[in-house]
Design a protein around this motif. Sequence first.
Motif, PDB file in Angstrom:
ATOM      1  N   PHE A  16       0.816  -1.207   0.000  1.00  0.00           N
ATOM      2  CA  PHE A  16       0.000   0.000   0.000  1.00  0.00           C
ATOM      3  C   PHE A  16       0.855   1.265   0.000  1.00  0.00           C
ATOM      4  CE2 PHE A  16      -2.744  -3.179   2.167  1.00  0.00           C
ATOM      5  CZ  PHE A  16      -3.748  -3.231   1.206  1.00  0.00           C
ATOM      6  N   LYS A  17       2.153   1.112   0.277  1.00  0.00           N
ATOM      7  CA  LYS A  17       3.059   2.264   0.337  1.00  0.00           C
ATOM      8  C   LYS A  17       4.389   1.871  -0.296  1.00  0.00           C
ATOM      9  CE  LYS A  17       0.967   3.629   4.760  1.00  0.00           C
ATOM     10  NZ  LYS A  17       1.212   3.827   6.214  1.00  0.00           N
ATOM     11  N   LEU A  18       4.377   1.714  -1.619  1.00  0.00           N
ATOM     12  CA  LEU A  18       5.566   1.223  -2.313  1.00  0.00           C
ATOM     13  C   LEU A  18       6.763   2.152  -2.171  1.00  0.00           C
ATOM     14  CD1 LEU A  18       4.162  -0.240  -5.663  1.00  0.00           C
ATOM     15  CD2 LEU A  18       4.786  -1.458  -3.572  1.00  0.00           C
ATOM     16  N   HIS A  19       6.520   3.427  -1.891  1.00  0.00           N
ATOM     17  CA  HIS A  19       7.628   4.378  -1.785  1.00  0.00           C
ATOM     18  C   HIS A  19       8.391   4.227  -0.465  1.00  0.00           C
ATOM     19  CE1 HIS A  19       4.236   6.237   0.274  1.00  0.00           C
ATOM     20  NE2 HIS A  19       5.065   7.058   0.890  1.00  0.00           N
ATOM     21  N   LEU A  20       7.827   3.434   0.464  1.00  0.00           N
ATOM     22  CA  LEU A  20       8.490   3.229   1.753  1.00  0.00           C
ATOM     23  C   LEU A  20       9.230   1.893   1.778  1.00  0.00           C
ATOM     24  CD1 LEU A  20       5.682   4.420   4.210  1.00  0.00           C
ATOM     25  CD2 LEU A  20       7.616   5.736   3.321  1.00  0.00           C
ATOM     26  N   TYR A  21      10.080   1.735   2.769  1.00  0.00           N
ATOM     27  CA  TYR A  21      10.782   0.487   3.048  1.00  0.00           C
ATOM     28  C   TYR A  21      11.703   0.105   1.886  1.00  0.00           C
ATOM     29  CZ  TYR A  21       6.965   0.885   6.340  1.00  0.00           C
ATOM     30  OH  TYR A  21       6.079   1.385   7.240  1.00  0.00           O
ATOM     31  N   LYS A  22      11.651  -1.157   1.415  1.00  0.00           N
ATOM     32  CA  LYS A  22      12.697  -1.641   0.513  1.00  0.00           C
ATOM     33  C   LYS A  22      12.209  -2.023  -0.885  1.00  0.00           C
ATOM     34  CE  LYS A  22      15.748  -1.135   3.713  1.00  0.00           C
ATOM     35  NZ  LYS A  22      16.767  -0.057   3.617  1.00  0.00           N
ATOM     36  N   PHE A  23      11.036  -1.531  -1.276  1.00  0.00           N
ATOM     37  CA  PHE A  23      10.576  -1.854  -2.628  1.00  0.00           C
ATOM     38  C   PHE A  23      11.506  -1.253  -3.677  1.00  0.00           C
ATOM     39  CE2 PHE A  23       8.044  -1.008  -6.467  1.00  0.00           C
ATOM     40  CZ  PHE A  23       7.658  -2.300  -6.766  1.00  0.00           C
ATOM     41  N   GLU A  24      12.010  -0.059  -3.411  1.00  0.00           N
ATOM     42  CA  GLU A  24      12.926   0.553  -4.373  1.00  0.00           C
ATOM     43  C   GLU A  24      14.213  -0.259  -4.498  1.00  0.00           C
ATOM     44  OE1 GLU A  24      14.733   4.894  -5.719  1.00  0.00           O
ATOM     45  OE2 GLU A  24      13.653   4.719  -3.820  1.00  0.00           O
ATOM     46  N   ASP A  25      14.668  -0.865  -3.396  1.00  0.00           N
ATOM     47  CA  ASP A  25      15.847  -1.727  -3.468  1.00  0.00           C
ATOM     48  C   ASP A  25      15.578  -2.938  -4.359  1.00  0.00           C
ATOM     49  OD1 ASP A  25      17.172  -0.021  -1.815  1.00  0.00           O
ATOM     50  OD2 ASP A  25      17.073  -1.282  -0.027  1.00  0.00           O
ATOM     51  N   LEU A  26      14.360  -3.484  -4.272  1.00  0.00           N
ATOM     52  CA  LEU A  26      13.983  -4.597  -5.154  1.00  0.00           C
ATOM     53  C   LEU A  26      14.038  -4.150  -6.606  1.00  0.00           C
ATOM     54  CD1 LEU A  26      12.775  -7.365  -5.865  1.00  0.00           C
ATOM     55  CD2 LEU A  26      10.508  -6.423  -5.354  1.00  0.00           C
ATOM     56  N   CYS A  27      13.518  -2.966  -6.871  1.00  0.00           N
ATOM     57  CA  CYS A  27      13.528  -2.438  -8.243  1.00  0.00           C
ATOM     58  C   CYS A  27      14.961  -2.243  -8.750  1.00  0.00           C
ATOM     59  CB  CYS A  27      12.770  -1.123  -8.300  1.00  0.00           C
ATOM     60  SG  CYS A  27      11.000  -1.300  -7.960  1.00  0.00           S
ATOM     61  N   LYS A  28      15.822  -1.715  -7.902  1.00  0.00           N
ATOM     62  CA  LYS A  28      17.211  -1.499  -8.296  1.00  0.00           C
ATOM     63  C   LYS A  28      17.899  -2.830  -8.598  1.00  0.00           C
ATOM     64  CE  LYS A  28      17.934   2.872  -5.827  1.00  0.00           C
ATOM     65  NZ  LYS A  28      18.613   3.537  -4.688  1.00  0.00           N
ATOM     66  N   THR A  29      17.594  -3.849  -7.796  1.00  0.00           N
ATOM     67  CA  THR A  29      18.175  -5.174  -8.030  1.00  0.00           C
ATOM     68  C   THR A  29      17.709  -5.730  -9.363  1.00  0.00           C
ATOM     69  OG1 THR A  29      18.260  -5.606  -5.652  1.00  0.00           O
ATOM     70  CG2 THR A  29      18.389  -7.516  -7.112  1.00  0.00           C
ATOM     71  N   LEU A  30      16.431  -5.565  -9.665  1.00  0.00           N
ATOM     72  CA  LEU A  30      15.907  -6.024 -10.953  1.00  0.00           C
ATOM     73  C   LEU A  30      16.564  -5.276 -12.106  1.00  0.00           C
ATOM     74  CD1 LEU A  30      12.123  -6.308 -10.038  1.00  0.00           C
ATOM     75  CD2 LEU A  30      13.685  -8.193 -10.536  1.00  0.00           C
ATOM     76  N   MET A  31      16.792  -3.980 -11.930  1.00  0.00           N
ATOM     77  CA  MET A  31      17.439  -3.192 -12.980  1.00  0.00           C
ATOM     78  C   MET A  31      18.858  -3.689 -13.260  1.00  0.00           C
ATOM     79  SD  MET A  31      15.139  -1.062 -13.958  1.00  0.00           S
ATOM     80  CE  MET A  31      13.904  -2.259 -13.469  1.00  0.00           C
ATOM     81  N   GLU A  32      19.505  -4.198 -12.225  1.00  0.00           N
ATOM     82  CA  GLU A  32      20.874  -4.709 -12.369  1.00  0.00           C
ATOM     83  C   GLU A  32      20.907  -6.107 -12.990  1.00  0.00           C
ATOM     84  OE1 GLU A  32      22.339  -4.622  -8.413  1.00  0.00           O
ATOM     85  OE2 GLU A  32      22.555  -2.439  -8.314  1.00  0.00           O
ATOM     86  N   GLU A  33      19.872  -6.911 -12.733  1.00  0.00           N
ATOM     87  CA  GLU A  33      19.945  -8.320 -13.090  1.00  0.00           C
ATOM     88  C   GLU A  33      19.148  -8.705 -14.334  1.00  0.00           C
ATOM     89  OE1 GLU A  33      19.029 -10.637  -9.626  1.00  0.00           O
ATOM     90  OE2 GLU A  33      20.838  -9.977  -8.566  1.00  0.00           O
ATOM     91  N   LEU A  34      18.197  -7.886 -14.741  1.00  0.00           N
ATOM     92  CA  LEU A  34      17.429  -8.203 -15.941  1.00  0.00           C
ATOM     93  C   LEU A  34      18.232  -7.865 -17.196  1.00  0.00           C
ATOM     94  CD1 LEU A  34      13.834  -6.903 -15.100  1.00  0.00           C
ATOM     95  CD2 LEU A  34      14.525  -9.281 -15.403  1.00  0.00           C
ATOM     96  N   PRO A  35      17.966  -8.560 -18.311  1.00  0.00           N
ATOM     97  CA  PRO A  35      18.565  -8.159 -19.590  1.00  0.00           C
ATOM     98  C   PRO A  35      18.158  -6.725 -19.937  1.00  0.00           C
ATOM     99  CG  PRO A  35      17.568 -10.336 -19.763  1.00  0.00           C
ATOM    100  CD  PRO A  35      17.163  -9.782 -18.429  1.00  0.00           C
ATOM    101  N   GLU A  36      18.963  -6.061 -20.756  1.00  0.00           N
ATOM    102  CA  GLU A  36      18.793  -4.628 -21.030  1.00  0.00           C
ATOM    103  C   GLU A  36      17.375  -4.264 -21.461  1.00  0.00           C
ATOM    104  OE1 GLU A  36      20.375  -1.233 -24.205  1.00  0.00           O
ATOM    105  OE2 GLU A  36      21.262  -3.237 -24.196  1.00  0.00           O
ATOM    106  N   HIS A  37      16.835  -4.940 -22.448  1.00  0.00           N
ATOM    107  CA  HIS A  37      15.513  -4.578 -22.949  1.00  0.00           C
ATOM    108  C   HIS A  37      14.437  -4.757 -21.884  1.00  0.00           C
ATOM    109  CE1 HIS A  37      17.176  -3.744 -26.691  1.00  0.00           C
ATOM    110  NE2 HIS A  37      16.444  -4.502 -27.502  1.00  0.00           N
ATOM    111  N   GLN A  38      14.482  -5.876 -21.163  1.00  0.00           N
ATOM    112  CA  GLN A  38      13.484  -6.119 -20.128  1.00  0.00           C
ATOM    113  C   GLN A  38      13.629  -5.121 -18.987  1.00  0.00           C
ATOM    114  OE1 GLN A  38      13.935 -10.300 -19.146  1.00  0.00           O
ATOM    115  NE2 GLN A  38      12.320 -10.864 -20.591  1.00  0.00           N
ATOM    116  N   ARG A  39      14.849  -4.739 -18.690  1.00  0.00           N
ATOM    117  CA  ARG A  39      15.090  -3.731 -17.654  1.00  0.00           C
ATOM    118  C   ARG A  39      14.393  -2.426 -18.006  1.00  0.00           C
ATOM    119  NH1 ARG A  39      20.760  -1.995 -18.322  1.00  0.00           N
ATOM    120  NH2 ARG A  39      19.780  -0.642 -19.851  1.00  0.00           N
TER     121      ARG A  39
END
Length: 393
Positions: free
Chosen positions: A199-222
């Motif tokens: 309900f509050k994606l801007h809080l806690y560690k959701f952004e860290d999850l997003c950053k991890t996905l940005m690092e690990e997904l292939p370029e286009h999917q990222r």
Amino acid sequence: MADHFEAEIKTAIQNGDLSSAAEKTQEYLNELENTPLIIAITGEGGSGKSTLVNALRGIKNGTDGAAPTGPTETTKEPKEYIHPKNENIRIWDLPGIGTTKFKTDEYIKKMEFEKYDFFIIVSSERFRENDAKLAKEIQKMNKKFYFVRSQVDSSIENAKHDYPNFNEDEVLESIKNYCTEELQDLGFESPKVFLVSCFKLHLYKFEDLCKTLMEELPEHQRDVLLLALPNISLDVIKRKKETLGSKIMWLSAASAAGAAVPVPGLSAGVDLSIIVSCVIQCAISLGLTPGLLQKLSDVTGVSLEDLKAELKSPLAGVKITSALVLQVLTRSAAYILATTVEEGARLVPVIGTVVAMSLSCATTYKALKYILNTLAEDTQRVFIKALGLNSPV
């Protein structure tokens, strides 16, 4: 993949084949446009899987198109949800293995694990043996998975009542350590655990999850995922702007072989069809269409009128048409011309060389950059208003 296309485009340019260069550029853009991303959300019943599906799609629980939610398992069969910003992103809400009659191997076969690009395993309390079994099977398939400890906001509220010397950072660290130790006991050496409130994606560690996905997904999917994410921080908005800015270079190159539409006040034509298409994508990615603003209002509780009051660009919060874009370009012609420097376009590696081949292309590039800048500024203001934040100095 971009490097491969850049090499082919550069070769075409060196051979004087502008048409081929533009064709290769369009081919690259088509691949970007049609990149699929299939995400699986699984975990124990009642852990908030469906709420996370809705949050990733920027949709409030209980509204039109939302995944059904409840205190117990509501997902009996795999259910696919299309992302409202990009129909190539499919999010699957899977029933938790502990809530089905299937054994692990039967479950994996029925849920078609091989078709998903990555998995998010959700728990509202602790990760159990079934979660570990799933993760280990996913590992065998060489696919990525991430553990999400959901409903963290509820845990924080409970801790406030239970501990007289409450410290939020200490509670969050305690929750993460507890989940990590559980998973280590279940056989995972360095599990990735992210604390999230759906309900509050801007809080806690959701952004860290997003950053991890940005690092690990292939370029286009990222890039596809980034542009579809809800605006959870000013940093995410900034990265969206950068990604859209990179695409503008390619779009401008593609316009090299296209027919230009004269805009009154500009000394060269601009490719109106490319600009309109790009403006629509920018408005969708940045969450500035009428429908997406309404969804943001639903999720945050801030009225649509208050959100729209933050908009300054005539291209934000409205239906984008060729006539409207042409009107904006005409009004901004003096600024666009003043900032269009053909030599400056040559500073852009490879793509800039194509852009510099015609003043029309350079003008298209500057027009798109101007529009993107104004839309991104509106997005920042709307984000700050929606979350009740103070404007950055």
